[in-house]
Design a protein around this motif. Structure first.
Motif, short mmCIF file in Angstrom:
data_model
loop_
_atom_site.label_atom_id
_atom_site.label_comp_id
_atom_site.label_asym_id
_atom_site.label_seq_id
_atom_site.Cartn_x
_atom_site.Cartn_y
_atom_site.Cartn_z
N THR A 203 -0.98 -8.19 -5.09
CA THR A 203 -0.42 -7.88 -3.76
C THR A 203 -0.23 -6.37 -3.53
N ASP A 204 -0.61 -5.56 -4.52
CA ASP A 204 -0.52 -4.11 -4.35
C ASP A 204 -1.58 -3.44 -5.22
N MET A 205 -2.49 -2.71 -4.59
CA MET A 205 -3.55 -2.04 -5.33
C MET A 205 -3.34 -0.53 -5.38
N SER A 206 -2.11 -0.10 -5.10
CA SER A 206 -1.79 1.34 -5.11
C SER A 206 -2.09 2.01 -6.45
N PRO A 207 -1.79 1.36 -7.61
CA PRO A 207 -2.08 2.03 -8.89
C PRO A 207 -3.57 2.38 -9.05
N GLN A 208 -4.44 1.41 -8.72
CA GLN A 208 -5.89 1.67 -8.83
C GLN A 208 -6.32 2.77 -7.86
N LEU A 209 -5.78 2.71 -6.63
CA LEU A 209 -6.16 3.71 -5.61
C LEU A 209 -5.63 5.10 -5.95
N THR A 210 -4.47 5.15 -6.61
CA THR A 210 -3.91 6.44 -7.03
C THR A 210 -4.83 7.08 -8.07
N GLY A 227 -11.32 -12.46 0.96
CA GLY A 227 -9.97 -12.95 1.19
C GLY A 227 -9.03 -11.83 1.60
N GLN A 228 -7.78 -11.91 1.16
CA GLN A 228 -6.77 -10.96 1.62
C GLN A 228 -6.78 -9.63 0.85
N GLY A 229 -7.31 -9.65 -0.38
CA GLY A 229 -7.29 -8.45 -1.23
C GLY A 229 -7.81 -7.19 -0.56
N PRO A 230 -9.03 -7.23 0.01
CA PRO A 230 -9.56 -6.02 0.64
C PRO A 230 -8.71 -5.48 1.80
N ALA A 231 -8.00 -6.38 2.49
CA ALA A 231 -7.11 -5.93 3.58
C ALA A 231 -5.90 -5.20 2.99
N ILE A 232 -5.40 -5.71 1.85
CA ILE A 232 -4.28 -5.04 1.16
C ILE A 232 -4.73 -3.65 0.69
N VAL A 233 -5.94 -3.59 0.12
CA VAL A 233 -6.49 -2.30 -0.32
C VAL A 233 -6.52 -1.32 0.85
N THR A 234 -7.00 -1.81 2.00
CA THR A 234 -7.14 -0.96 3.19
C THR A 234 -5.79 -0.41 3.64
N LYS A 235 -4.76 -1.26 3.61
CA LYS A 235 -3.40 -0.82 3.99
C LYS A 235 -2.86 0.18 2.96
N ASN A 236 -3.03 -0.12 1.66
CA ASN A 236 -2.58 0.81 0.61
C ASN A 236 -3.27 2.16 0.73
#
Length: 381
Positions: A203-210, A227-236
């Motif tokens: 539910t949070d991909m901030s660590p990978q994106l950081t 599914g929902q993962g890529p949308a979460i990535v986009t928001k993060n």
């Protein structure tokens, strides 16, 4: 499980009620779909599409004078359940053809059963592994993950982006996408300077994106998931203030992605079938009448937006029906041969030209590159 069986029986009762006008035995279309669970936004429109067009075909007299009967189960986005349901469709329900397999995992767990039973199987899932190497009885309607990577890299190359970070989901679709992306990057002069993954339920991909944000030289980010993962990535991505070009795969080619990602999706690019943008296609585009008719029929029936995933189900059913017509019946070997000989069949995903070495039959021209502008899809010229 009980729920899906109950739904099936109710559906069958409706279908049998509609068979009054037919003397002939029904042609049974078997389908295992992810109508609930993480992949529901793919599986739900797929089931609705199959139900809509089975009913429509029956109203018009069926196929070769026989009604269609849809026998379907919901695997709850669990690939292991898909195997059990496929077994039931083949052994107990005695279906004539399989159209389904929402996800790559579900499809691949069902493939050995279809191959062993010798039953034509048209999958609605994305990974290249489904049709490469070619499996005698297995076909598919969506573009492959390899094609998605190539379409994205074509655009990156035009924009002079050569150092790319890949962020992929650990699901069947994401894992295959990662593998195919890694395999074709070099062909386009692209170096993957970062390569991160996330789980389908994260539910949070901030660590990978950081990590990606602090990688020296990175020029663009490519996300491979559904599914929902890529949308979460986009928001993060937006929350972390990353301003690099962001690309997604065709795994999120639906209006649902725009709803889930909201304003954060602005500027995102992705490869998509024509189904997302019927009104934006040129008048002479051979797909325009097909995608427009499907959109109108689906919206009229369900009062909701179409998705490319429902389009995959439309293509799967129509390819199967077309093959049954050309085979003159439901002899499984003849239907398989007819599917393999499909040429110039215009669907929502593109124009299908299958062959003994190609059980998908689409090329890169079947993809449109889209960009989100003002909360809507636009074709990148």
């Amino acid at each position: 499980m009980k729920h899906s069986i109950k739904k099936l029986v109710a559906g069958s009762a409706l279908v049998f009620g509609a068979f009054g006008a037919f003397a002939a035995d029904p042609i049974k279309i078997g389908s295992v779909l992810s109508v609930t669970g993480p992949a529901a936004f793919l599986g739900d429109p797929e089931l609705k599409t199959l139900q809509l067009y089975v009913e429509d075909i029956n109203k018009k007299g069926g196929v070769n004078g026989r009604p269609l009967q849809l026998v379907h189960y919901d695997d709850g986005s669990d690939a292991n359940k898909a195997n059990g349901f496929t077994k039931r469709l083949i052994e107990d329900d005695k279906v004539d053809v399989l159209v389904g397999g929402t996800t790559t995992g579900a499809t691949m767990s069902s493939v050995p059963l279809a191959e062993k039973a010798g039953i034509p199987f048209v999958s609605l899932a994305g990974a290249v592994v489904i049709v490469e190497p070619v499996k005698k009885w297995v076909f598919k309607t969506p573009h492959t993950d390899r094609m998605a990577a190539e379409k994205v890299f074509e655009d990156m190359k035009k924009r002079g982006l050569t150092k790319v970070a890949l962020l992929s989901e650990t699901s069947g679709f994401g894992a295959s996408g990662k593998k195919e992306t890694e395999a074709v990057a070099g062909k386009y002069g692209i170096t993957l300077v970062a390569n991160e993954t996330y789980g389908p339920k994260d539910t949070d991909m901030s660590p990978q994106l950081t990590k990606i944000k602090t990688t020296p030289g990175v020029q663009a980010v490519f996300v491979f998931g559904l599914g929902q993962g890529p949308a979460i990535v986009t928001k993060n991505y937006k929350q972390l203030g990353i301003t690099l070009p962001l690309y997604q795969s065709h795994g999120v080619a639906s209006d649902e992605f725009l709803k889930l990602a909201g304003p954060a999706a602005e500027g995102v690019r992705l490869p998509s079938p024509a189904q997302l943008i019927p009104e934006k296609l040129p008048a002479k585009d051979p797909q325009k009448p097909v995608v427009t008719a499907y959109e109108q029929a689906y919206k009229a029936a369900y009062k909701s937006d179409v998705s490319t995933f429902g389009g995959y189900a439309y293509d799967g059913l129509m390819l199967a029906v077309d093959a049954i017509k050309r085979a003159g019946g439901t002899d499984k070997a003849k239907v398989r041969d007819a599917l393999e000989a499909t040429k110039g069949f215009v669907g929502t995903s593109g124009t299908f030209n299958m062959s003994p070495t190609d059980h998908m039959g689409l090329d890169l021209s079947a993809f449109r590159l889209l960009e989100v502008k003002n909360g809507d899809w636009n074709i990148v010229q």
